[in-house]
Design a protein around this motif. Structure first.
Motif, PDB file in Angstrom:
ATOM      1  N   GLY A  93       0.822  -0.990   0.018  1.00 50.47           N
ATOM      2  CA  GLY A  93       0.131   0.141   0.056  1.00 50.47           C
ATOM      3  C   GLY A  93       1.058   1.420   0.208  1.00 50.47           C
ATOM      4  N   GLY A  94       2.157   1.089  -0.278  1.00 48.07           N
ATOM      5  CA  GLY A  94       3.092   2.286  -0.193  1.00 48.07           C
ATOM      6  C   GLY A  94       3.163   2.943  -1.671  1.00 48.07           C
ATOM      7  N   ASP A  95       4.229   3.744  -1.395  1.00 46.32           N
ATOM      8  CA  ASP A  95       4.780   4.539  -2.860  1.00 46.32           C
ATOM      9  C   ASP A  95       5.806   3.927  -3.585  1.00 46.32           C
ATOM     10  N   ILE A  96       6.096   4.052  -4.839  1.00 45.11           N
ATOM     11  CA  ILE A  96       7.622   3.702  -5.418  1.00 45.11           C
ATOM     12  C   ILE A  96       7.643   4.745  -6.598  1.00 45.11           C
ATOM     13  N   THR A  97       9.042   5.264  -6.488  1.00 42.65           N
ATOM     14  CA  THR A  97       9.304   6.014  -7.673  1.00 42.65           C
ATOM     15  C   THR A  97      10.554   5.498  -8.196  1.00 42.65           C
ATOM     16  N   GLY A  98      10.940   5.698  -9.281  1.00 47.15           N
ATOM     17  CA  GLY A  98      11.905   5.061  -9.802  1.00 47.15           C
ATOM     18  C   GLY A  98      12.231   5.464 -11.350  1.00 47.15           C
ATOM     19  N   TYR A  99      13.496   5.286 -11.764  1.00 43.04           N
ATOM     20  CA  TYR A  99      14.110   5.725 -13.234  1.00 43.04           C
ATOM     21  C   TYR A  99      13.554   5.012 -14.208  1.00 43.04           C
ATOM     22  N   PRO A 100      12.683   5.486 -15.013  1.00 47.69           N
ATOM     23  CA  PRO A 100      11.788   4.701 -16.131  1.00 47.69           C
ATOM     24  C   PRO A 100      12.812   3.781 -16.950  1.00 47.69           C
ATOM     25  N   GLU A 101      12.359   2.789 -17.313  1.00 44.64           N
ATOM     26  CA  GLU A 101      12.907   1.931 -18.474  1.00 44.64           C
ATOM     27  C   GLU A 101      13.526   2.507 -19.738  1.00 44.64           C
ATOM     28  N   GLY A 102      14.933   2.061 -19.921  1.00 44.08           N
ATOM     29  CA  GLY A 102      15.391   2.838 -21.056  1.00 44.08           C
ATOM     30  C   GLY A 102      16.179   3.912 -20.665  1.00 44.08           C
ATOM     31  N   GLU A 103      16.282   4.412 -19.229  1.00 40.89           N
ATOM     32  CA  GLU A 103      17.035   5.500 -18.835  1.00 40.89           C
ATOM     33  C   GLU A 103      18.319   4.691 -18.393  1.00 40.89           C
ATOM     34  N   LEU A 104      19.455   5.487 -18.346  1.00 42.48           N
ATOM     35  CA  LEU A 104      20.951   5.007 -17.917  1.00 42.48           C
ATOM     36  C   LEU A 104      20.897   5.446 -16.270  1.00 42.48           C
ATOM     37  N   TYR A 105      21.911   4.467 -15.876  1.00 39.64           N
ATOM     38  CA  TYR A 105      21.979   4.802 -14.420  1.00 39.64           C
ATOM     39  C   TYR A 105      23.690   4.775 -14.428  1.00 39.64           C
ATOM     40  N   PHE A 106      23.961   5.182 -13.202  1.00 38.92           N
ATOM     41  CA  PHE A 106      25.423   5.257 -12.945  1.00 38.92           C
ATOM     42  C   PHE A 106      25.418   4.856 -11.284  1.00 38.92           C
ATOM     43  N   PRO A 107      26.831   4.624 -10.770  1.00 36.01           N
ATOM     44  CA  PRO A 107      26.979   4.259  -9.464  1.00 36.01           C
ATOM     45  C   PRO A 107      26.290   5.403  -8.455  1.00 36.01           C
ATOM     46  N   GLY A 108      25.276   4.768  -7.525  1.00 32.72           N
ATOM     47  CA  GLY A 108      24.678   5.662  -6.915  1.00 32.72           C
ATOM     48  C   GLY A 108      23.436   5.964  -7.070  1.00 32.72           C
TER      49      GLY A 108
END
Length: 428
Positions: A93-108
């Motif tokens: 029942g909580g909240d989730i946020t995140g980078y959308p698919e296809g985005e790049l990510y880096f350390p941290g």
């Protein structure tokens, strides 16, 4: 477990024993934030590709504990009656946020942020890590292969080299990263990915000679099919293939040997036989380095299997899922070997006016950093009070996001050679 079944038991035992202890001592209801991130990129990688967000949301919708699941937990003595009753009614029942698919990510980079009670959030750890560690690893490797191919299409054909469900997820991640098609029919059915495939060596060996095998395949699939010509002698195989299909033969595939030299010889022979429009497809233990080495050769498409589904040497993205906030108070592990940063975080990417990315800025969510006119906040809402928000993106949208993200990376960061991450992560 079938793909349509519950996913509650796709977890580790200690998730539920932590839950049981927290329910007993009254801490289960404390508001917590967990973050999923990578402390570092796999050795030799300069960027990571976010993949698996859509799959996690699918799995989350089925993260339930059926009567059969609860009976199994009770029989094994994993948790007691009070915890079993709590699990019977479990719904995130909580909240989730995140980078959308296809985005790049880096350390941290805070790729995924889960906020809710300790009880409802902690038991998602294994599921989230299983999805992201696999899918991000595959998509990151696939993106490097797509870049190495220089616009030539790639076919994902690694189903026989991995677990049957991992094969479907790998095909999805590869397509997201820019592969043109997959040989896996379930991936085609489940995610709408174009499928392709014709015949293996066994079909040629079944017949008394190649010409008979090729004639049979052409009769069944038409002259635009792809004929596998390296079962015996490749020169004779190409000759038999053109004889069976005519100069309008769709493609030949070579799966072994010195692929660069064989591609040159095959192109010359096909042209002499009048099959100038017949494509040359290469497969056989290809990875991004082998593909890059073949860029100058007359190759029209590549088929990639083992190296793709194993992440081309990096089968896991190295993601972790860490508790960073309790009742609004930052918390962090202080081990010198595995230090983490407390507090719920967000991130933005800074860009030059030309569109070239400069750096990744990770900051405390309650203390936003000033954004320039070209900067972009990266996390987006995914789940609010247990319900998905913004709708699910198509894989085509994710593919386009990744294409645009890679265009923005400084050219040094796209090299296959070892080096520092393409963008520096700055912690605000």
């Amino acid at each position: 477990m079938t793909p349509a079944g519950s996913t509650g038991l796709l977890t580790d035992r200690y998730e539920l024993t932590m839950l049981a202890a927290a329910l007993a001592d009254g801490t289960a209801s404390r508001q917590c934030t967990f973050e999923l991130f990578a402390r570092r990129l796999p050795d030799g990688r300069r960027y990571g590709v976010v993949a698996g967000t859509g799959r996690l949301l699918e799995q989350l919708a089925r993260f339930r504990f059926t009567d059969a699941d609860l009976d199994a937990l009770a029989e094994d003595g994993v948790v007691g009656p009070d915890t079993l009753r709590w699990l019977a009614d479990y719904r995130f029942g909580g909240d989730i946020t995140g980078y959308p698919e296809g985005e790049l990510y880096f350390p941290g980079s805070p790729v995924l942020t889960v906020t809710g009670t300790f009880a409802e959030s902690v038991i998602l750890e294994t599921l989230a890590l299983s999805v992201f560690n696999h899918d991000c690893a595959i998509a990151s490797a696939a993106a490097r292969m797509v870049a190495a191919a220089g616009g030539r299409p790639l076919i994902e054909m690694g189903s026989r080299r991995t677990h049957e469900e991992a094969a479907v997820a790998a095909a999805r991640a590869a397509y997201l990263a820019g592969f043109a098609s997959t040989s896996n029919l379930e991936a085609g059915r489940r995610y709408g990915i174009p499928t392709t495939g014709t015949a293996a060596h066994a079909f040629v060996l079944l017949h008394d000679d190649e010409r008979q095998a090729f004639a049979s395949q052409v009769a069944s699939s038409g002259s635009k099919t792809t004929l596998l010509v390296d079962t015996y002698d490749i020169t004779r195989g190409i000759e038999a293939a053109v004889a069976a299909a005519g100069p309008e033969l769709g493609a030949i595939r070579i799966d072994s040997g010195d692929l660069g030299e064989l591609a040159r010889q095959a192109r010359e022979q096909l042209d002499k036989l009048g099959a100038r429009g017949t494509r040359v497809v290469l497969s056989g233990d290809l990875d991004e380095y082998a593909i890059a080495a073949l860029r100058a050769e007359p190759v029209d498409a590549y088929g990639v299997g083992t190296s793709l589904v194993t992440g081309s040497g990096a089968p896991t993205a190295g993601m972790v899922y860490k508790l960073v906030e309790v009742d609004g108070r930052p918390v962090a592990k202080r081990s010198s070997a595995k230090e983490s940063r407390g507090g719920r975080k967000s991130a933005l990417r800074r860009y030059k006016p030309t569109g070239t990315a400069l750096e990744e800025v990770v900051y405390q969510a309650d203390k936003p950093v000033p954004a320039g006119p070209h900067d972009r906040v990266l996390p987006v809402p995914l789940v609010h009070r247990g319900e998905p928000v913004n709708g699910r993106e198509s894989l085509e949208q994710s593919r386009e996001r990744l294409r645009a993200a890679l265009v923005s990376v400084p050219w040094e960061g796209l090299k296959l050679s070892r080096g520092e991450p393409a963008l520096t992560t700055v912690f605000g």
